[in-house]
Enzyme design. Structure first.
Site, short mmCIF file in Angstrom:
data_model
loop_
_atom_site.label_atom_id
_atom_site.label_comp_id
_atom_site.label_asym_id
_atom_site.label_seq_id
_atom_site.Cartn_x
_atom_site.Cartn_y
_atom_site.Cartn_z
N ASP A 161 50.49 32.27 76.24
CA ASP A 161 50.31 31.27 77.29
C ASP A 161 51.67 30.87 77.86
O ASP A 161 52.70 31.48 77.54
CB ASP A 161 49.54 30.06 76.76
CG ASP A 161 50.26 29.32 75.64
OD1 ASP A 161 51.47 29.55 75.42
OD2 ASP A 161 49.60 28.51 74.97
N ALA A 162 51.69 29.83 78.67
CA ALA A 162 52.93 29.40 79.32
C ALA A 162 54.00 28.97 78.32
O ALA A 162 55.20 29.04 78.63
CB ALA A 162 52.63 28.24 80.29
#
Length: 147
Positions: A21-22
């Site tokens: 994810d980010a």
């Protein structure tokens, strides 16, 4: 969450950029994808292809329940292993205990309830005797070794 039993099957997974994810850690839903792949490969290792079961016997295994616990984060390039064992076997229901490991470090635990379904009728069906026999032998072997 649950008592860990020795695995019936181990499935290797490498963490790729697309799995993160980010924040640069494995996106939470991807642990469930890793576990899905591991159950499919475990069934294949027992000699049963999901597509063949649907085409020849009109049987599919569908997930009914998931209980998950996120313990630590996996990151890019980690070499992980999904450990899968049978925790319970009923007439049409199976419960799998699965863990995602990074070496000896446990990152994720889950229990996945799966139901055997007659695809044509869209109703629960008994787990076939040949599949039950293989799963039961793994379940009993691992349960007894933990007593």
């Amino acid at each position: 969450m649950h008592r860990h039993q020795p695995p019936s099957h181990r499935f290797p997974v490498r963490v790729y950029y697309e799995d993160t994810d980010a924040a640069g850690v494995v996106y939470y839903a991807n642990y469930l994808k890793f576990c899905e792949r591991a159950r499919t490969e475990w069934l294949r290792a027992l000699g049963f292809e999901q597509q063949t079961l649907r085409e020849e016997r009109s049987l599919v295994f569908v997930v009914r329940t998931v209980e998950a616990e996120y313990l630590k984060s996996g990151v890019l390039d980690d070499a992980l292993t999904v450990e899968t064992s049978v925790a319970e076997i009923g007439r049409s229901r199976l419960v799998f205990a699965q863990s995602v490991m990074r070496g000896s470090e446990r990152l994720f635990d889950c229990r996945v309830g799966v139901v055997c379904v007659d695809w044509n009728k869209r109703k629960p069906a008994s787990v076939p005797p040949d599949i039950r026999a293989l799963m039961t032998s793994h379940h009993e072997t691992h349960s007894e070794s933990h007593r």
